[in-house]
Design a protein around this motif. Structure first.
Motif, short mmCIF file in Angstrom:
data_model
loop_
_atom_site.label_atom_id
_atom_site.label_comp_id
_atom_site.label_asym_id
_atom_site.label_seq_id
_atom_site.Cartn_x
_atom_site.Cartn_y
_atom_site.Cartn_z
N ASN B 497 0.82 -1.20 0.00
CA ASN B 497 0.00 0.00 0.00
C ASN B 497 0.86 1.27 0.00
OD1 ASN B 497 1.05 -0.11 2.51
ND2 ASN B 497 -0.93 -0.23 3.61
N ARG B 498 2.13 1.15 -0.43
CA ARG B 498 3.03 2.31 -0.47
C ARG B 498 3.42 2.62 -1.91
NH1 ARG B 498 2.87 4.53 4.35
NH2 ARG B 498 4.87 5.54 4.00
N VAL B 499 3.54 3.91 -2.20
CA VAL B 499 4.04 4.34 -3.50
C VAL B 499 5.56 4.38 -3.44
CG1 VAL B 499 4.11 6.22 -5.17
CG2 VAL B 499 1.97 5.68 -3.98
N THR B 500 6.20 3.65 -4.32
CA THR B 500 7.67 3.66 -4.34
C THR B 500 8.21 4.64 -5.38
OG1 THR B 500 7.72 1.85 -5.94
CG2 THR B 500 7.81 1.26 -3.59
N ALA B 501 7.44 4.86 -6.44
CA ALA B 501 7.89 5.77 -7.50
C ALA B 501 6.68 6.54 -8.01
CB ALA B 501 8.52 5.00 -8.65
N MET B 565 -3.55 9.67 -7.71
CA MET B 565 -3.47 9.16 -6.34
C MET B 565 -4.65 8.25 -6.04
SD MET B 565 -0.89 9.74 -4.43
CE MET B 565 -1.44 9.64 -2.72
N ASP B 566 -5.83 8.66 -6.52
CA ASP B 566 -7.01 7.82 -6.32
C ASP B 566 -6.85 6.48 -7.05
OD1 ASP B 566 -8.88 9.26 -4.71
OD2 ASP B 566 -10.47 8.50 -6.04
N GLU B 567 -6.33 6.55 -8.27
CA GLU B 567 -6.17 5.31 -9.04
C GLU B 567 -5.17 4.39 -8.34
OE1 GLU B 567 -6.75 5.16 -13.14
OE2 GLU B 567 -6.81 7.34 -13.43
N ALA B 572 -4.16 -0.35 -4.98
CA ALA B 572 -3.59 -0.95 -3.77
C ALA B 572 -4.67 -1.52 -2.87
CB ALA B 572 -2.79 0.11 -3.00
N GLY B 573 -5.92 -1.25 -3.20
CA GLY B 573 -7.02 -1.75 -2.37
C GLY B 573 -7.15 -1.04 -1.04
N VAL B 574 -6.79 0.24 -1.04
CA VAL B 574 -6.82 1.02 0.20
C VAL B 574 -7.80 2.19 0.02
CG1 VAL B 574 -5.41 2.38 1.83
CG2 VAL B 574 -4.40 0.44 0.62
N ALA B 604 -15.77 5.79 1.44
CA ALA B 604 -15.67 5.35 0.05
C ALA B 604 -16.66 4.22 -0.16
CB ALA B 604 -14.25 4.89 -0.26
N HIS B 605 -17.35 4.26 -1.29
CA HIS B 605 -18.38 3.27 -1.56
C HIS B 605 -17.78 2.07 -2.26
CE1 HIS B 605 -20.56 7.07 -1.04
NE2 HIS B 605 -21.49 6.31 -0.49
#
Lengths: 152, 764
Positions: B497-501, B565-567, B572-574, B604-605
């Motif tokens: 669930n982390r952005v690396t790049a 960011m939403d995508e 990530a399923g978060v 979030a729905h």
């Protein structure tokens, strides 16, 4: 052409085909009505003709012969604003303020016809007056306030 | 000034007493005054660049944003004056474009001087008011206000010294209150008494003691804006709108423009036009910058106006009719070819054009490492179209070229850029050019160009009369500057669930001066704690007139960043809120997001229901302000119609100088940006813009305006940040994310029209 302007009789020597807006601004040196589009689409030039809101950029001078025209200056003054003007001041319903002449004139004419409107009726009445700064919510609040005070 | 009718039989103009530099000041200060100018500190800073210079002065954080304005070295620099009749006057040069910034500056001055608000006023702005620069970039209260704070505090401390001497006590025993210093023994002396009969001057002290924000009395209160009552009653006079300024002998010009960009005038017949009643002159002009010596096209005041013919008349209707008649005989060459507008209106083609300049706006870590640490890669493309500033009032300017001097009446956002350009064009020193500034229609950045002034300048030079140029509605849409389109390529690396790049490439039709744009508008500094970031701007070109639109490109950048960011969050399923919060460390950024989410009842729905919430956030490192939006929308799945019902706006601009003013800017910015992304797009074909009025270029109507819920986090211990542009930033991404939440359809380009939403729904 003879007509009443802000309560007094006047005579215009302008070209009768001239839209009323330019007569008001250039011959009578009035400041309220603004040129916005010249197409009747934005409402910045709105005046009252016999108590009804009218777009002065679309009315030829010849058509006002014998009628009564009221501009922003005819509603109230800095010292004694009209009920609608006072409500706009209290709600701080202006950003650049260029459209607000039209908003006040449209609202004044509308409230004369419908003194106790619902919010939805106000929105309908104002829907073809354009504001670019996004002052809409303040304008609606000001008109509701003026209506609540029961006057224009 | 003697009054005479503007033309035979015309109205007697009201007496026009334009402000006139030093003459005005001598009049103001005749009975004595203390004047604190901003100039010496500036000189000090300028010397700081030289080898022998002292170190730059240490500055209180409350003063720091204003130090840049100190001392443009001019003896006519900005100042604050305490006069012998008890008035406090401020001269600074940022016009108020409808944000209320001047009211905020006066509140700051009143508090530093311990006087009621009514005691403080601001002089009309002209080219001798110098110099807190022009208005833009949300700098009014944030930066110019900080400079005013310093000057007011310096004035107060100077008065304290005078009071100490007058009362024979130590200065630090004196208490300032209500325009006077009070001694422990009960004696007091007013500011007016201290300056009576004296002409005192001093320079601002960048290290002066500033009043503690905890003790402010006027700052933090909803003082009504100083300019509103006059604007709502049509008073006329020198504080009224530019369009209401009437100068004796003034004539009106309207312009016949080319039918396409770059078209050259071949011929026309002026004879029938000159016979029309009221027509004074027909003046052909060539303002192609390559044909005009002295034209500086490198700065903000760019000019690509080409050729036109002016019809000059004693009244507006005669000039308009003259242009209509002239159009029948004018012949033009074909114009420059434009790159065809894509039917999709999504601007992928920008990435296929030759790139003439590339700029790294932001870089952290390494993309190679970032993507090598990722277990998944996500990519998406976004775009925004050409947008019109679309002011309600079209461009207006008035100029009178007299022997050896020029007088200008303008609503420019910067009197000095207008003054310099006019001086260059006329081959005159700037001292021979006087520019008076008046309120105008909101133009949202377009006011740096001041086109109508330059047109009026050349017409007046040709005929020697004061010339007022006002554009028609179609001209404003076709010949004004526009915001250029953008095409974004986003790529992200995810590990769990982390952005690396986080890789951001934008292709943009060049605005003016690429570096300026890069530094101020396009570069955004994500606060996210991603280890590896790359943000690169690729400049391409299409021959349309480009310029500034409110917030200068940041809202479209934020659309791409915060949609993506939403995508990433969904990939990530978060939860999108949780995804953002878990990768932020700045407590102010976390607070605005949390505040907006809580107010909106964030959820979030998991199943699209036609109604949804979307979240987006932005931090402006220049303005030092944080904003986060939650949009609430309803989508009609049958028609694709999106109703933006409510916008919750978490907002932290530090200390709130005027709560009502900040609220109004939040409402206004949110509504304007809703209009951009829901409805607006410039269409062009056959070498010219085809969206020419409010029907073909619709903006938001009353019935479409969302409710706006400002959620202001006041931080009295943090200096005030910028406000005017900030609320526009996250709006479009929040709405797009809400549409996704409501429907499962991802909209990746402005505007979010029913057709586009319907097509996206069909693809879900």
């Amino acid at each position: 052409m003879h007509f009443r302007l802000n309560g007094r009789p006047v005579e215009s020597a302008f070209d009768p085909t001239s839209p009323l807006l330019y007569v008001l601004r250039d011959e009578f040196a009035l400041n309220g009505p603004k040129f916005g589009c010249g197409l009747g689409e934005c409402g910045a030039c709105t005046v009252l003709m016999d108590d009804a809101p009218a777009r002065s950029c679309q009315i030829p001078l010849a058509a006002v012969q014998g009628h009564a025209v009221t501009t922003l200056e005819g509603l109230g003054t800095l010292e004694h604003p009209s009920v609608v003007q006072q409500a706009f001041i209290e709600e701080q319903a202006a950003q650049c303020g260029y459209c607000i002449n039209g908003m006040i004139m449209q609202a004044t004419g509308f409230l004369k016809q419908n003194p106790h409107p619902t919010r939805q009726e106000i929105i309908q009445a104002m829907d073809n007056n354009m504001c670019r700064c996004g002052t809409h919510l303040r304008i609606l609040a000001a008109i509701e306030k003026a209506a609540a005070k029961g006057g224009v | 000034m003697a009054s005479s009718p503007a033309y035979p039989g015309g109205p007697e103009p009201a007496g026009f007493e334009g402000p006139s530099g030093w003459t005005r000041r001598q009049f103001l200060f005749g009975a004595g005054a203390l004047i604190i100018t901003f100039s010496t500190a500036a000189n000090l800073l300028a010397r700081g660049a030289a080898a022998a210079a002292p170190p730059a002065p240490a500055v209180n954080p409350w003063a720091a944003p204003g130090v840049g304005y100190l001392g443009n070295g001019s003896p006519l620099s900005s100042w604050i004056a305490i006069t012998a009749d008890g008035r406090i006057l401020i001269s600074q040069s940022q016009p108020d474009v409808g944000t209320g910034a001047q009211t905020g500056m006066l509140q700051i001055a009143a508090d530093e001087l311990y006087v009621p608000f009514e005691r403080v006023s601001m002089l009309p702005i002209d080219s001798s008011s110098a110099n807190t620069g022009g208005v833009g970039g949300s700098t009014g209260v944030h930066r110019a206000g900080a400079a005013v704070r310093l000057a007011a505090a310096t004035a107060r401390e100077t008065l304290r010294s005078l009071a100490a001497a007058a009362l024979g006590v130590a200065g630090d025993t004196l208490v300032p209150r209500d325009g006077a210093f009070h001694a422990p023994d009960g004696r007091s002396v007013t500011y007016a008494q201290l300056v009576a009969g004296k002409q005192l001057t001093g320079n601002v002290d960048p290290n002066v003691h500033l009043r503690s924000s905890a003790t402010y009395e006027v700052v933090g209160t909803p003082v009504p804006r100083i300019d509103i009552p006059a604007k709502l009653t049509g008073t006329g006079g020198p504080t009224d709108y530019l369009v209401n300024q009437r100068v004796p002998g003034m004539v009106h010009a309207r312009l016949l423009r080319p039918p396409a960009y770059g078209a050259q005038l071949l011929s026309y017949d002026a004879r029938p036009v000159l016979k029309m009643p009221g027509v004074v002159a027909v003046v052909p002009l060539d303002l192609d910058p390559e044909h005009v010596p002295g034209w500086n096209t490198s700065g903000i005041t760019n000019m690509e106006m080409g050729q036109f013919v002016a019809v000059v008349a004693t009244n507006e209707w005669a000039a308009i009719q003259g242009v209509q008649a002239l159009a029948k005989t004018a012949r033009w060459t074909a114009g420059e070819p434009l790159i065809p507008q894509p039917a999709s209106n999504t601007y992928e083609y920008l990435a296929t054009l030759p790139v003439f300049s590339t700029q790294v706006a932001n870089a952290r870590g390494s993309m190679v490492r970032g993507f090598s640490q990722a277990s998944r890669q996500i990519a998406a493309e976004y775009s925004t179209p050409y947008l019109a500033n679309a002011p309600i009032g079209p461009s207006t300017g008035m100029v009178w070229v007299k022997p050896g001097e020029v007088e200008v009446w303008s609503d420019s956002q910067n009197v000095f850029s207008t003054q310099t350009q006019v001086a260059n064009l006329m081959g005159l020193p700037t001292s021979a050019v006087t520019v008076h500034n008046f309120p105008g229609s909101g133009v949202y950045g377009r006011g740096w160009n001041d086109d109508a002034v330059y047109e009026a300048l050349f017409i007046s030079r040709a005929i020697g009369l004061p010339v007022r140029v006002q554009w028609m509605r179609q001209e404003e849409f076709q010949w004004s500057t526009m915001q250029g389109p953008k095409f974004f390529r986003m790529r992200g690396g995810l590990n769990g669930n982390r952005v690396t790049a986080f890789q951001f490439d934008v292709y943009t039709d060049k605005d003016f001066g690429d570096t300026w744009m890069g530094q101020n508008g396009i570069a955004i500094a994500p606060l996210y704690t991603f280890p590896h970031i790359s943000q690169v701007i690729h400049y391409v070109s299409n021959p349309m007139r480009k310029g500034l639109l409110r917030a200068v490109g940041a809202p479209s950048n934020c659309f791409a960043v915060e949609s993506f960011m939403d995508e990433l969050a969904y990939a990530a399923g978060v939860d999108p809120l949780e995804f953002r919060l878990s990768q932020l460390s700045d407590p102010r950024a976390i607070a605005v997001l949390t505040r907006a989410a809580e107010a909106a009842g964030w959820k979030a729905h998991t199943k699209p229901s036609g109604r949804g919430l979307g979240i987006a956030t932005f931090f402006d490192p220049g303005a030092q302000t944080y904003v986060a939006d939650v949009a609430q929308v309803a989508v009609d799945k049958a028609t694709g119609q999106v109703r933006v019902e409510r916008m919750y706006v978490g907002f932290d601009c530090g200390l709130v100088v005027n709560p009502n003013g900040v609220r109004l800017q939040i409402e206004g910015g949110t509504i304007q940006a809703t209009s951009w992304c829901m409805k607006e797009s410039v269409r062009y074909a056959d070498g010219m813009v085809q969206t020419v009025d409010w029907i073909s270029y619709p903006i938001l109507h009353f019935s479409e305006v969302p409710e706006v819920v400002p959620l202001i986090i006041d931080r009295p211990d943090i200096p005030p940040g910028g406000v005017g542009e900030l609320a526009t930033m996250p709006v479009s991404a929040a709405i797009a994310n809400a549409i996704y939440d409501a429907t499962g359809a991802r909209i990746r380009s402005w505007p979010f029209t029913p057709d586009k939403v319907k097509a996206a729904l069909a693809a879900v």
